[in-house]
Design a protein around this motif. Structure first.
Motif, PDB file in Angstrom:
ATOM      1  N   LEU A  87       0.643  -0.892  -0.140  1.00 16.95           N
ATOM      2  CA  LEU A  87       0.082  -0.112  -0.387  1.00 16.95           C
ATOM      3  C   LEU A  87       0.626   0.835   0.051  1.00 16.95           C
ATOM      4  CD1 LEU A  87      -2.244  -1.501   2.374  1.00 16.95           C
ATOM      5  CD2 LEU A  87      -3.163  -0.097   0.063  1.00 16.95           C
ATOM      6  N   TYR A  88       2.265   1.279   0.166  1.00 25.06           N
ATOM      7  CA  TYR A  88       3.076   2.163   0.594  1.00 25.06           C
ATOM      8  C   TYR A  88       3.543   2.628  -0.737  1.00 25.06           C
ATOM      9  CZ  TYR A  88       7.507   4.848   1.428  1.00 25.06           C
ATOM     10  OH  TYR A  88       8.152   5.750   1.375  1.00 25.06           O
ATOM     11  N   ASP A  89       3.857   2.230  -1.480  1.00 24.05           N
ATOM     12  CA  ASP A  89       4.230   1.706  -3.336  1.00 24.05           C
ATOM     13  C   ASP A  89       3.160   2.358  -3.705  1.00 24.05           C
ATOM     14  OD1 ASP A  89       6.465   0.745  -2.342  1.00 24.05           O
ATOM     15  OD2 ASP A  89       6.043  -1.089  -3.170  1.00 24.05           O
ATOM     16  N   GLU A  90       1.780   2.217  -3.467  1.00 25.97           N
ATOM     17  CA  GLU A  90       0.348   2.409  -4.530  1.00 25.97           C
ATOM     18  C   GLU A  90      -0.060   3.920  -4.041  1.00 25.97           C
ATOM     19  OE1 GLU A  90      -3.577   0.762  -5.599  1.00 25.97           O
ATOM     20  OE2 GLU A  90      -2.582  -0.196  -5.212  1.00 25.97           O
ATOM     21  N   ILE A  91       0.351   4.267  -2.795  1.00 27.85           N
ATOM     22  CA  ILE A  91       0.232   5.249  -1.876  1.00 27.85           C
ATOM     23  C   ILE A  91       1.131   6.634  -3.195  1.00 27.85           C
ATOM     24  CG2 ILE A  91      -0.247   7.318  -0.517  1.00 27.85           C
ATOM     25  CD1 ILE A  91      -1.060   4.603   1.117  1.00 27.85           C
ATOM     26  N   MET A  92       2.320   6.246  -2.778  1.00 27.60           N
ATOM     27  CA  MET A  92       3.436   7.149  -3.307  1.00 27.60           C
ATOM     28  C   MET A  92       3.262   7.586  -4.748  1.00 27.60           C
ATOM     29  SD  MET A  92       5.148   8.116  -0.570  1.00 27.60           S
ATOM     30  CE  MET A  92       6.073   8.975  -1.008  1.00 27.60           C
TER      31      MET A  92
END
Length: 222
Positions: A87-92
């Motif tokens: 999710l971190y990667d997708e948020i960024m």
């Protein structure tokens, strides 16, 4: 229709039902974003690391577009480490803007953890490339901030923006603590993330404090 084809159809149907349910849950978590969207850019704010004996306190700030869909966004504490990383990667990738604020253990000792948390949040806001019009905060009202604020109790489970902020703050801090494990081995920082686990407290008593320990937090252990 063969049995194999029937099973495939049933699997796809369950998948679509699960997806529809998740989208319904996310729509419920957009209620505050819808409510305050008329202000302009809505920014979620959250922090992680108030309670540990070691390491920084980290705040996240995230602005998502109204049509942004990131499935399975939730309070970072309710997600597995693997899910948080994804999710971190997708948020960024998808966020309009993100900001991080990191306040050191020495500064926490200097001004206390609550003031350090506020400072981290102000830093996260200042690191955004887009100026927010309204802040959705997890539970707190941040002093010395002129942008309109909406404190929401348990906001990281009620707002997609705050949930996203909680995830980027958590992943950022966890990565830092894994790196500290390499610098200060023996305390279990990679696994306990600086919290007061039995291993951490035993190491603290045996090895003494490191430069990343919060002196005001460890008085009872050394």
């Amino acid at each position: 229709m063969t049995k194999t084809e029937q099973l495939r159809v049933e699997r796809e149907q369950r998948k679509q039902e699960k997806l529809a349910k998740e989208r319904e849950r996310l729509e419920g978590m957009r209620s505050f974003e819808h409510q305050y969207g008329g202000y302009g850019a809505v920014c979620g704010i959250d922090e992680v690391g108030r309670g540990p004996l070691a390491g920084p306190v980290v705040a996240g700030a995230v602005i998502l577009s109204p049509d942004c869909e990131i499935l399975y966004l939730n309070d970072s504490k309710k997600l597995s480490e693997k899910k948080r990383e994804l999710l971190y990667d997708e948020i960024m990738e998808k966020a309009v803007a993100t900001g991080i604020g990191v306040i050191s253990p020495a500064r926490i000792d200097e001004i206390n953890i609550l003031q350090a948390t506020y400072e981290a949040m102000r830093m996260a806001i200042s690191n955004l490339k887009v100026q927010p019009s309204v802040l959705l905060n997890d539970a707190v009202t941040i002093p010395l901030v002129e942008i309109p604020q909406v404190p929401i109790i348990k906001g990281d489970a009620k707002s997609v923006s705050i949930a996203a902020a909680s995830i980027i703050a958590k992943v950022t801090r966890d990565h830092m603590m894994v790196e500290y494990e390499e610098i200060y081995p023996g305390y279990g920082f990679a696994s306990n993330k600086g919290y007061g686990s039995a291993q951490h407290i035993a190491a603290l008593k045996e090895l003494g404090p490191t430069p990343i320990h919060r002196r005001t937090f460890i008085k009872n252990f050394i």
